[in-house]
Design a protein around this motif. Structure first.
Motif, PDB file in Angstrom:
ATOM      1  N   THR B 698       0.845  -1.193   0.000  1.00  0.00           N
ATOM      2  CA  THR B 698       0.000   0.000   0.000  1.00  0.00           C
ATOM      3  C   THR B 698       0.878   1.240   0.000  1.00  0.00           C
ATOM      4  OG1 THR B 698      -1.483  -1.263   1.382  1.00  0.00           O
ATOM      5  CG2 THR B 698      -1.970   1.071   1.134  1.00  0.00           C
ATOM      6  N   ARG B 699       0.511   2.206  -0.828  1.00  0.00           N
ATOM      7  CA  ARG B 699       1.295   3.442  -0.857  1.00  0.00           C
ATOM      8  C   ARG B 699       1.035   4.211   0.430  1.00  0.00           C
ATOM      9  NH1 ARG B 699      -1.007   2.969  -5.656  1.00  0.00           N
ATOM     10  NH2 ARG B 699       0.302   2.664  -7.488  1.00  0.00           N
ATOM     11  N   ARG B 700       2.092   4.831   0.932  1.00  0.00           N
ATOM     12  CA  ARG B 700       1.936   5.641   2.137  1.00  0.00           C
ATOM     13  C   ARG B 700       0.928   6.756   1.915  1.00  0.00           C
ATOM     14  NH1 ARG B 700       6.785   4.094   5.228  1.00  0.00           N
ATOM     15  NH2 ARG B 700       7.111   2.249   4.034  1.00  0.00           N
ATOM     16  N   ARG B 701       0.918   7.265   0.680  1.00  0.00           N
ATOM     17  CA  ARG B 701       0.010   8.363   0.366  1.00  0.00           C
ATOM     18  C   ARG B 701      -1.449   7.921   0.590  1.00  0.00           C
ATOM     19  NH1 ARG B 701      -1.382   9.386  -4.997  1.00  0.00           N
ATOM     20  NH2 ARG B 701       0.356   8.030  -5.496  1.00  0.00           N
ATOM     21  N   THR B 702      -1.754   6.690   0.139  1.00  0.00           N
ATOM     22  CA  THR B 702      -3.115   6.187   0.306  1.00  0.00           C
ATOM     23  C   THR B 702      -3.505   6.174   1.774  1.00  0.00           C
ATOM     24  OG1 THR B 702      -2.637   4.767  -1.574  1.00  0.00           O
ATOM     25  CG2 THR B 702      -4.614   4.279  -0.318  1.00  0.00           C
TER      26      THR B 702
ATOM     27  N   ASN C  69      14.113 -12.436  -9.953  1.00  0.00           N
ATOM     28  CA  ASN C  69      13.880 -12.369 -11.385  1.00  0.00           C
ATOM     29  C   ASN C  69      14.913 -11.492 -12.097  1.00  0.00           C
ATOM     30  OD1 ASN C  69      12.270 -13.645 -13.108  1.00  0.00           O
ATOM     31  ND2 ASN C  69      10.533 -12.227 -12.950  1.00  0.00           N
ATOM     32  N   GLY C  70      16.141 -11.552 -11.612  1.00  0.00           N
ATOM     33  CA  GLY C  70      17.192 -10.784 -12.265  1.00  0.00           C
ATOM     34  C   GLY C  70      17.336  -9.370 -11.755  1.00  0.00           C
ATOM     35  N   ARG C  71      16.466  -8.943 -10.837  1.00  0.00           N
ATOM     36  CA  ARG C  71      16.579  -7.583 -10.299  1.00  0.00           C
ATOM     37  C   ARG C  71      17.063  -7.651  -8.860  1.00  0.00           C
ATOM     38  NH1 ARG C  71      10.676  -5.553 -11.090  1.00  0.00           N
ATOM     39  NH2 ARG C  71      11.461  -3.473 -10.613  1.00  0.00           N
ATOM     40  N   GLU C  72      17.930  -6.691  -8.540  1.00  0.00           N
ATOM     41  CA  GLU C  72      18.515  -6.669  -7.199  1.00  0.00           C
ATOM     42  C   GLU C  72      17.613  -5.852  -6.268  1.00  0.00           C
ATOM     43  OE1 GLU C  72      21.142  -8.345  -5.874  1.00  0.00           O
ATOM     44  OE2 GLU C  72      20.452  -7.410  -4.013  1.00  0.00           O
ATOM     45  N   LEU C  73      16.997  -6.541  -5.312  1.00  0.00           N
ATOM     46  CA  LEU C  73      16.027  -5.887  -4.427  1.00  0.00           C
ATOM     47  C   LEU C  73      16.661  -4.823  -3.549  1.00  0.00           C
ATOM     48  CD1 LEU C  73      13.422  -7.474  -4.973  1.00  0.00           C
ATOM     49  CD2 LEU C  73      13.355  -8.019  -2.552  1.00  0.00           C
ATOM     50  N   THR C  74      17.925  -5.094  -3.140  1.00  0.00           N
ATOM     51  CA  THR C  74      18.536  -4.180  -2.175  1.00  0.00           C
ATOM     52  C   THR C  74      18.884  -2.840  -2.807  1.00  0.00           C
ATOM     53  OG1 THR C  74      20.608  -5.276  -2.691  1.00  0.00           O
ATOM     54  CG2 THR C  74      19.497  -5.948  -0.680  1.00  0.00           C
ATOM     55  N   GLN C  75      18.826  -2.808  -4.140  1.00  0.00           N
ATOM     56  CA  GLN C  75      19.157  -1.543  -4.788  1.00  0.00           C
ATOM     57  C   GLN C  75      17.931  -0.793  -5.281  1.00  0.00           C
ATOM     58  OE1 GLN C  75      22.258  -2.667  -7.546  1.00  0.00           O
ATOM     59  NE2 GLN C  75      23.480  -3.193  -5.734  1.00  0.00           N
ATOM     60  N   MET C  76      16.753  -1.315  -4.916  1.00  0.00           N
ATOM     61  CA  MET C  76      15.525  -0.650  -5.350  1.00  0.00           C
ATOM     62  C   MET C  76      15.077   0.349  -4.282  1.00  0.00           C
ATOM     63  SD  MET C  76      13.681  -4.015  -6.809  1.00  0.00           S
ATOM     64  CE  MET C  76      12.136  -3.389  -7.338  1.00  0.00           C
ATOM     65  N   SER C  77      14.374   1.386  -4.738  1.00  0.00           N
ATOM     66  CA  SER C  77      13.858   2.375  -3.794  1.00  0.00           C
ATOM     67  C   SER C  77      12.652   1.783  -3.070  1.00  0.00           C
ATOM     68  CB  SER C  77      13.434   3.634  -4.528  1.00  0.00           C
ATOM     69  OG  SER C  77      12.264   3.364  -5.256  1.00  0.00           O
ATOM     70  N   ASP C  78      12.278   2.464  -2.004  1.00  0.00           N
ATOM     71  CA  ASP C  78      11.135   1.995  -1.236  1.00  0.00           C
ATOM     72  C   ASP C  78       9.889   1.927  -2.116  1.00  0.00           C
ATOM     73  OD1 ASP C  78       9.864   1.349   1.358  1.00  0.00           O
ATOM     74  OD2 ASP C  78       8.762   3.195   0.937  1.00  0.00           O
ATOM     75  N   ALA C  79       9.715   2.932  -2.965  1.00  0.00           N
ATOM     76  CA  ALA C  79       8.527   2.974  -3.823  1.00  0.00           C
ATOM     77  C   ALA C  79       8.555   1.810  -4.806  1.00  0.00           C
ATOM     78  CB  ALA C  79       8.474   4.302  -4.559  1.00  0.00           C
ATOM     79  N   GLN C  80       9.757   1.518  -5.337  1.00  0.00           N
ATOM     80  CA  GLN C  80       9.868   0.411  -6.291  1.00  0.00           C
ATOM     81  C   GLN C  80       9.554  -0.920  -5.631  1.00  0.00           C
ATOM     82  OE1 GLN C  80      13.875   1.438  -7.471  1.00  0.00           O
ATOM     83  NE2 GLN C  80      13.240   1.539  -9.619  1.00  0.00           N
ATOM     84  N   ARG C  81      10.093  -1.074  -4.405  1.00  0.00           N
ATOM     85  CA  ARG C  81       9.832  -2.328  -3.689  1.00  0.00           C
ATOM     86  C   ARG C  81       8.346  -2.454  -3.363  1.00  0.00           C
ATOM     87  NH1 ARG C  81      12.372  -1.983   1.089  1.00  0.00           N
ATOM     88  NH2 ARG C  81      13.598  -0.124   0.659  1.00  0.00           N
ATOM     89  N   SER C  82       7.728  -1.318  -2.993  1.00  0.00           N
ATOM     90  CA  SER C  82       6.290  -1.349  -2.704  1.00  0.00           C
ATOM     91  C   SER C  82       5.526  -1.789  -3.941  1.00  0.00           C
ATOM     92  CB  SER C  82       5.807   0.029  -2.263  1.00  0.00           C
ATOM     93  OG  SER C  82       6.347   0.340  -1.010  1.00  0.00           O
ATOM     94  N   ALA C  83       5.904  -1.230  -5.076  1.00  0.00           N
ATOM     95  CA  ALA C  83       5.220  -1.572  -6.324  1.00  0.00           C
ATOM     96  C   ALA C  83       5.393  -3.054  -6.623  1.00  0.00           C
ATOM     97  CB  ALA C  83       5.761  -0.724  -7.457  1.00  0.00           C
ATOM     98  N   LEU C  84       6.600  -3.569  -6.356  1.00  0.00           N
ATOM     99  CA  LEU C  84       6.883  -4.991  -6.592  1.00  0.00           C
ATOM    100  C   LEU C  84       5.977  -5.853  -5.701  1.00  0.00           C
ATOM    101  CD1 LEU C  84       8.888  -6.800  -8.162  1.00  0.00           C
ATOM    102  CD2 LEU C  84      10.247  -6.880  -6.071  1.00  0.00           C
ATOM    103  N   ARG C  85       5.898  -5.449  -4.430  1.00  0.00           N
ATOM    104  CA  ARG C  85       5.070  -6.204  -3.494  1.00  0.00           C
ATOM    105  C   ARG C  85       3.613  -6.203  -3.946  1.00  0.00           C
ATOM    106  NH1 ARG C  85       8.081  -3.433   0.604  1.00  0.00           N
ATOM    107  NH2 ARG C  85       6.278  -2.159   1.119  1.00  0.00           N
TER     108      ARG C  85
END
Lengths: 174, 782, 230
Positions: B698-702, C69-85
C-alpha cells in the motif's frame, strides 16, 4: 492391533464367509499389510475354540474359506470389553536416535548434523503422508494423521534436543 | 448494588490504573494531563470574576477626578493633581503630576512618599521599560528622576505602565486639567447598572468558552479507552460481571480525573505565576487577583471526578466486554434522532421568551440564558454522532483511501466524533458570539466623525491662548509634515440675534494653506471656501452671499437675552475677499470663512479661541507620534496629544471582546492538543494493521489520505452542524437584543476556517508518527 | 555478488540484519524456484520472520544481496519495492492483516485496487477467488464477524487475488486449530500450484512444513538448506 478382536467386530454387522472377512479387513484396516488367508483361518479357529464365534453354515464345495461365521453373545461381550479397555501408551524412548546423538557427542562428531538429517528424513516421510492424505479418502486421512502426529512428536523431540545440545554435551562428556 | 460494592469496584479500578504497568501509566498520564489542562482553564475562569473585581477596586481606590463645581480651598491636607497620560507605541501610560499643598496631603495608593519636583515614582513595568534599549524617546518625554516604585495596591496589573511625578506651581484654572483634591477614591462608588446586553454577552462568552472545556474533559477521560477495554476483557475472564467491569473502568477514569485535579491545580498555579508576569492582548493582572472563588473551585473539584465516572459508565454502555475480548456490538443500533433533537430544541425554548427583552425592556433571566445556550451547544454533541452516521452510511464509492476512511467511520464513528465534538461546540459558540458582536457593534462603536486620512494627531493645549505660535514648535519635528494651530470665532450679520451667523477660522498664510488651496496669500487676506463640510449639501453659496466685500458683519455676536454677552466687534468684509477651493485633506474644516490675523481688528482678539494644533504626519517615519508626544510634553506637560481614529469603542464592550479572543485562543489550543493525543492513540491501535498494509504494497500516500479523510469527514460535518447551530443561536441572541439579524458570512467563514485549521494542523502533526508507524518493524511479533 | 542458480525466482545471499544489538540474520542464504513451496523452519526468535521480511523487500537487510527475477532488491527504492510487493508478491500473516472496517470481499479486492483496478472489476475477481477458497458466502461480512479459519482463507484469497508469482506466508495457520489449519494449507498450496506461484512458508510446525517441497532451517540467524546439506 488385535486381529482377532477386529475380525470379531466385523462379524457384529452380520455373519460372513472367511473370504469376505479378509476383504473387509483389508479394505478398512490393511493399508500397509493385507492379511494372509492362513492368518484368517487360524484366527477363526481360535475364536471358534473359545466359543466367541460359531459356524453359521458351510457352502457346497467345502474348504475352510467357504465356512460362514457368526458372532456369539460371548463374542459380542469380548469385543465390548476390548474396546472399553484402554491401550497402554507406547513409550518410545528414542533409544536408537538418543544413542546416536550421545555417541556423536562423546566422539566429538557433529550431533546437530545428525539431528538435522533425521529431521529432514522425518519431514520427507511427513510429506509423503501429507500427499497421500490429500489424495485419499477420510479413512486414509485419519490413518495418515495418526502417523503424522507421531512423526511430529518425534520432530518436536528432535527440536528440543537440538536446542539443548550444548547442555547434553556438557552432561555426557563430563 | 450497594455503596460498599461500588466503592470497592471503583477502588479496584483506581488501583489498576496505578498498577497497570507502563501502559497504565501512560494512559493515566494522558488523562491526567488532559483533565489537568481543562481543570486549570476552569479554575482560571472561576478566578475571572475576582480579577475584574480586583482591578475595579484598584481603579476606584486611585480615582483622582472630581466633577464637583466646588473646589475645596487650599489646606494642609489638599493636593493638586493633573492627568498626564501618554501613549508609548500604542500602549497607554498612566501619568500624573502631583503637588501636595500641605503636610497632611494623602499619598496616592501604592506610593510611599511624594516625589519632589523633577522626581517620579514608577510602576515596575515602566521602570523596566525606561531602563530598556529603544526607550530613549520615552526617557526624554519623562525626564524625571526615578526615586521609587508604585506598589501593587496602586496598579491594576503587573504590566501596567504608570508614574506619579512631582510638580510645583500647578495652576488651577477652569480650562486646565488640574484638580484640587483632599483624597483618592471614588467619592460615591455607586454600583453601575450593567447594560443587560453586555451582561448577556459576558454570560454567553463564559458558556461558549467553558462548554468545549467540558467536552474536552469528557474526551480526556476516555483517552486510551480501547486498550483499557482489552484489559477489562481479561478481568471478565477471571470472573467479574459486566456491571463490575464498568465500575472498574469508571474507577480507572476516576483515578485519572483525581490525578488530573492535582495536575490541573499545578498547571493553574504555574499559569497564575506566568499570567502574573506576562501580558495578554494588553491585559496584565497580579497573581493574587487570580484566586478562584472557593465555591466555584469546590464545584470544580467535585464535578470533575463525578463527571469522569458518569462519562465512563455512559461510554461503556455501548461496549460489551466479553471474557475473550471486546465486542462493539456487531450490529450496532442505528442512532435515533428524536431524543438528540431534544436538547437544542429545549435550549431554543428557553431562549425564545426573552426575545426582544434587554435594552430598556428589562433584564434577561441569567439562568435561562445560561441554560439555553448550554443546551443548544451541548445539543451539538448529541446531534453530531447521528449526523455523521446518517451521512457516512450513504457514502462508500470513490478512491481507495476514501473507501478505507468511510468504512472505518461506518464501523465506529464514535471515536472520530468524540474528537470533533469539542471543535464543533467551540466553533458554534464562536460563530454565535461573532454574530452577536458584529450585530451590536454599531451600538457600542461610535463614529468620531474624524477622518484619520486628513489629520493624524491633534494636540489639545492646556493653555488656550490663541495664535501663540505653538505650531512652530513642531516645525522640524521628525515625522511632522505640517502643523497648524488655529483660532476660531463666530460672526453674524447683526450685533444681536443675527439672521445669518457662522464660524470663522483665523490663521496665518502658512496655516490657511493647509486648509484650502490659495492662489496667493498675504496677511490681511480673507477667503471663503466654495464648499463646506458638515452640511448635507456641500454647496456654500449662502455663506458666499453673506460674505460680500464691504458688508458690515460682527465678530462674536450676542444671542437672545443671554447673560453672557458677546464682544460684538464690528467687522467690514474687505474688498479682496476671494472664493477658494477647500483642500480635500484640510487639517481643520470646521469653518468656511478663513481669515488672516491682520484682516481682523485688534479688538477682536479676545473673541478668538485657540483650537489646539492639528498635525499631518509622515507615514514613513515609524516613531513620528512619539516625537510629537515628546514635543508636546516639553512645551506643555498638561497638554493632551492624541491620534485620530474613525471610530471609538465602548471600553467594556472592548474588554469583553478581548476576553473572548483570549479565551478562544486557549480553548482552541486545548482542543487541538486533545485532538492530537487521541489521533496518535488511534494510530497506535492500528500499528500492526498499518504495517501489514504497507507490507503488501500500500502506498503511504493512500494511508495518509485515508487518515486525513477519516478526520476531515467528521470535521466537515461537525463544522456544518456547528455553523447551523451557531447561526441559529446567533440569530436568537440578536433577536433577544433587538438587533436586526444580519448574516456576517466573513466571520462565519473565519470561525469555521479556524476550526478547520486546527484540524489541519493536528493532522499535519500526526503525519510524522503515522509514517513512522507504517514502518515494517510493526510487523515484528517476537 | 554471486550469480543466482539457474532457473531461480528469488535468491538471497549472505543476508545480515541487526535490530539493535541482536543479530536477527547473520549470513542467511535462500533460493526458490517458480512453483516451489519452501518451508522456512526454526525455533522462535531464530530470525525466520526477519528472513521473510527481507526476502519480500519489506525490510532492507543491512548487507547481502536479494535477486528477484534478475533484479537486485537491495538496490531498489522503497517505492519500487512497494510496487513490486503490490504486483508480484502476495502475503498471508498470522493475524492482524484484514482491515476490520472493510467487508471480506473488499479486503480481498484491496490489492487489486491498490494496483489501480476499478472497484467493480476488483470485487468481481475477488469473488472468484473467495469461491475457490470456499468462503464466497462471507462477502458482505466484516472480518470481526467470521471465524479465524474463515478469516485466514479470506487472507489467502487476498494474497492470491493479484496472481502473484511469489507468496509469502508467515505462520499462516498459527492461530488456527489443526483441522482448520490443514484446510487452509491445502487450499493455499493447491491454489499456488495451480497458478505456478512459489510459496515461502514460515512456520515452526512440522505438519505445516510437510506441505512444502523442501525446507530450510534457520538457527541463530543462519540458514541451512536441508536438501543441499545431505
Amino acid at each position: 492391533m488385535s486381529i482377532g478382536h477386529t475380525l470379531l467386530g466385523l462379524l457384529e454387522a452380520g455373519p460372513r464367509h472367511g473370504y469376505d472377512l479378509k476383504r473387509a479387513f483389508d479394505e478398512k484396516f490393511g493399508h500397509d499389510r493385507p492379511l494372509h488367508y492362513g492368518q484368517v483361518y487360524s484366527t477363526m479357529s481360535r475364536l471358534l475354540k473359545n466359543g466367541l464365534v460359531e459356524v453359521d453354515g458351510i457352502e457346497a464345495g467345502g474348504g475352510p474359506e467357504r465356512k460362514r461365521y457368526a458372532i456369539t453373545d460371548a463374542g459380542i461381550t469380548d469385543v465390548q470389553r476390548w474396546l472399553a479397555t484402554p491401550e497402554k501408551p507406547e513409550e518410545y524412548l528414542q533409544s536408537t536416535l538418543y544413542t546416536k546423538v550421545v555417541l556423536a557427542l562423546l566422539t566429538h562428531r557433529d550431533a546437530a548434523g545428525i539431528l538435522d538429517t533425521q529431521r529432514a528424513e522425518h519431514l520427507r516421510s511427513m510429506r509423503i503422508l501429507t500427499d497421500r492424505k490429500r489424495k485419499g479418502d477420510l479413512a486414509d486421512q485419519l490413518i495418515c494423521d495418526h502417523a503424522l502426529f507421531h512423526l511430529e512428536a518425534d520432530l518436536r523431540w528432535l527440536e528440543l534436543t537440538a536446542a539443548r545440545l550444548d547442555k547434553l554435551s556438557e552432561a555426557v562428556t563430563r | 448494588m450497594n455503596t460498599r460494592q461500588w466503592a470497592r469496584d471503583l477502588g479496584l479500578g483506581a488501583r489498576f490504573a496505578v498498577t497497570g504497568g507502563r501502559e497504565g501509566w501512560v494512559r493515566m498520564t494522558l488523562t491526567a494531563v488532559g483533565v489537568g489542562l481543562g481543570v486549570a482553564l476552569l479554575l482560571l475562569c472561576t478566578a475571572l470574576p475576582n480579577v475584574f473585581a480586583a482591578r475595579h477596586k484598584v481603579e476606584d481606590a486611585r480615582y483622582d477626578y472630581t466633577y464637583s463645581d466646588k473646589v475645596p480651598p487650599k489646606a494642609d491636607d489638599t493636593f493638586l493633581i493633573a492627568a498626564t497620560d501618554t501613549v508609548w507605541h500604542d500602549v497607554d501610560v498612566r501619568g500624573r503630576l502631583v503637588e501636595p499643598e500641605g503636610e497632611r496631603a494623602p499619598l496616592p495608593p501604592g506610593v510611599d512618599s511624594f516625589p519632589g519636583k523633577g522626581e517620579m515614582v514608577v510602576s515596575p513595568a515602566l521602570g523596566d521599560l525606561l531602563a530598556s534599549d529603544g526607550a530613549e524617546l520615552l526617557r526624554e518625554r519623562l525626564p524625571y528622576k526615578i526615586i521609587g516604585t508604585i506598589g501593587e495596591s496602586g496598579l491594576i496589573g503587573s504590566h501596567e505602565l504608570a508614574y506619579y511625578a512631582g510638580a510645583s506651581g500647578l495652576k488651577l484654572t477652569d480650562s486646565s486639567p488640574v484638580h484640587r483634591l483632599t483624597g483618592y477614591g471614588k467619592p460615591d462608588a455607586t454600583p453601575e447598572k450593567t447594560d443587560p446586553v453586555l451582561l448577556l454577552m459576558v454570560l454567553v462568552v463564559f458558556v461558549v468558552l467553558l462548554t468545549p472545556v467540558a467536552v474536552f474533559i469528557a474526551a480526556a477521560v476516555r483517552f486510551g479507552g480501547e486498550r483499557r477495554d482489552r484489559r477489562l476483557a481479561a478481568l471478565r475472564l477471571v470472573g467479574s460481571d459486566s456491571h463490575m467491569t464498568r465500575r472498574i473502568a469508571a474507577g480507572e477514569a476516576l483515578a485519572g480525573a483525581l490525578l488530573g485535579l492535582v495536575v490541573g491545580t499545578g498547571f493553574f498555579l504555574l499559569g497564575r505565576q506566568t499570567l502574573g508576569s506576562t501580558e495578554l492582548l494588553g491585559v496584565s493582572v497580579w497573581p493574587s487577583y487570580l484566586d478562584p472563588s472557593p465555591v466555584l473551585a469546590a464545584l470544580v473539584a467535585v464535578a470533575i471526578p463525578a463527571a469522569a465516572v458518569l462519562v465512563t459508565l455512559l461510554a461503556m454502555r455501548g461496549v460489551v466486554v466479553e471474557p475473550l475480548g471486546v465486542v462493539r456490538a456487531a450490529k450496532q443500533r442505528r442512532r435515533r434522532l428524536w431524543w438528540r433533537l431534544l436538547p437544542p430544541l429545549a435550549g431554543l425554548a428557553m431562549l425564545y421568551p426573552m426575545i426582544g427583552k434587554g435594552r430598556g425592556s428589562g433584564d434577561f433571566n441569567q439562568y435561562l440564558v445560561i441554560g439555553g445556550v448550554l443546551l443548544l451547544l451541548i445539543g451539538i454533541t448529541a446531534l453530531l454522532p447521528w449526523a455523521v452516521e446518517a451521512v457516512v452510511v450513504r457514502l462508500g464509492k470513490g478512491a481507495l483511501s476514501w473507501q478505507l476512511a468511510v468504512r472505518r467511520l461506518q464501523l465506529s464513528s464514535g471515536t472520530a466524533v468524540r474528537m470533533v465534538n469539542g471543535i464543533a461546540v467551540a466553533v458554534a459558540g464562536a460563530i454565535a458570539l461573532q454574530m452577536l458582536f458584529t450585530g451590536t457593534q454599531s451600538q457600542y462603536t461610535k463614529a468620531t466623525g474624524k477622518n484619520p486620512g486628513r489629520v493624524q494627531m491633534q494636540v489639545d493645549l492646556s493653555d488656550r491662548k490663541p495664535l501663540s505660535g505653538v505650531e512652530r514648535e513642531f516645525t522640524g519635528t521628525k515625522g511632522v509634515r505640517a502643523a497648524v494651530a488655529l483660532a476660531v470665532s463666530q460672526y453674524g450679520d447683526a450685533r444681536r440675534d443675527p439672521k445669518n451667523s457662522n464660524g470663522l477660522t483665523v490663521g496665518d498664510c502658512t496655516a490657511l494653506r493647509e486648509l484650502a488651496t490659495l492662489p496667493s496669500c498675504k496677511d490681511g487676506d480673507v477667503f471663503v471656501t466654495r464648499t463646506r463640510s458638515h452640511y448635507t449639501t456641500p454647496g456654500n453659496a449662502d455663506e458666499i452671499a453673506v460674505v460680500k466685500p464691504g458688508r458690515q458683519l460682527y465678530i462674536d455676536p450676542s444671542y437672545g437675552d443671554a447673560t453672557e454677552r458677546g464682544i460684538e466687534v464690528p467687522w467690514t468684509v474687505p474688498a479682496n475677499v476671494r472664493v477658494v477651493d477647500a483642500r480635500k485633506d484640510s487639517l481643520q474644516d470646521a469653518n468656511s470663512l478663513l481669515v488672516t490675523p491682520a484682516a481682523l481688528p485688534a479688538r477682536a482678539a479676545p473673541a478668538l479661541f485657540s483650537d489646539g494644533a492639528y498635525l499631518r504626519l509622515d507615514p514613513s517615519v515609524p516613531d513620528a507620534r512619539e516625537y510629537v508626544r515628546n514635543v508636546v510634553a516639553r512645551i506643555d506637560p498638561l497638554a493632551r496629544a492624541y491620534s485620530w481614529s474613525a471610530t471609538e469603542e465602548d471600553a467594556k464592550y472592548t474588554s469583553i471582546r478581548t476576553g473572548l479572543f483570549v479565551g478562544s485562543a486557549f480553548v482552541l489550543a486545548l482542543i487541538g492538543a486533545s485532538l492530537l493525543v487521541s489521533q496518535l492513540e488511534q494510530l497506535r491501535e492500528r500499528r500492526k494493521l498499518l504495517s501489514a498494509l504497507v507490507a503488501f504494497g500500500t502506498r503511504r500516500r493512500t494511508l495518509s489520505l485515508s487518515v486525513l479523510w477519516q478526520t476531515a469527514l467528521p470535521v466537515g460535518l461537525g463544522l456544518v452542524l456547528a455553523t447551523t447551530v451557531g447561526v441559529t443561536l446567533g440569530s436568537v441572541l440578536l433577536k433577544m437584543t433587538r438587533t436586526p439579524v444580519a448574516m456576517d458570512w466573513a466571520s462565519v467563514l473565519t470561525m469555521t476556517g479556524v476550526g478547520a485549521a486546527v484540524v489541519g494542523v493536528v493532522t499535519l502533526l500526526s503525519l510524522p508518527p503515522l509514517l513512522r508507524m507504517m514502518r515494517p518493524e510493526g510487523l515484528r511479533t517476537e | 555478488m554471486t550469480t543466482p542458480p539457474p532457473g531461480s525466482l528469488l535468491t538471497a545471499r549472505d543476508l545480515r540484519k541487526a535490530y539493535g544489538p541482536t543479530h536477527a540474520l547473520d549470513g542467511a542464504e535462500f533460493s526458490i524456484h517458480p512453483g516451489e513451496v519452501v518451508a522456512v523452519m526454526g525455533p522462535s526468535g531464530s530470525g525466520k520472520s526477519t528472513l521473510l521480511h527481507c526476502l519480500a523487500g519489506i525490510v532492507p537487510p543491512d548487507s547481502g544481496s536479494i535477486t528477484y527475477n534478475g533484479r537486485e532488491l537491495t538496490q531498489m527504492s522503497d517505492a519500487q519495492r512497494s510496487a513490486l510487493r503490490r504486483s508480484e508478491f502476495g502475503f498471508v500473516f498470522q493475524f492482524g492483516q484484514l482491515v476490520p472496517e472493510l467487508t471480506c470481499v473488499e479486503n480481498v479486492a484491496l490489492p487489486l485496487r491498490l494496483n489501480g483496478s476499478s472497484r467493480k472489476d476488483a470485487e468481481r475477481t475477488a469473488r472468484g477467488w473467495m469461491e475457490r477458497l470456499e468462503v464466497d458466502d462471507l462477502g458482505a461480512k466484516r472480518p470481526g464477524e467470521v471465524s479465524g479459519g474463515q478469516g485466514q482463507r479470506v487472507a489467502v484469497a487476498r494474497a492470491l487475488v493479484t496472481g502473484p508469482r511469489l507468496l509469502f506466508a508467515d505462520e499462516p495457520t498459527g492461530a488456527l486449530d489443526s483441522l482448520n489449519g490443514e484446510r487452509v494449507m491445502e487450499l493455499l498450496t493447491e491454489a499456488a500450484r495451480s497458478t505456478n506461484a512459489a510459496v515461502v512458508l514460515v512456520t515452526h510446525e512440522a505438519r505445516v512444513a510437510a506441505y512444502s517441497d523442501r525446507e530450510i532451517v534457520v538457527r541463530d540467524g543462519r540458514s541451512r538448506d536441508m536438501e543441499r546439506a545431505i
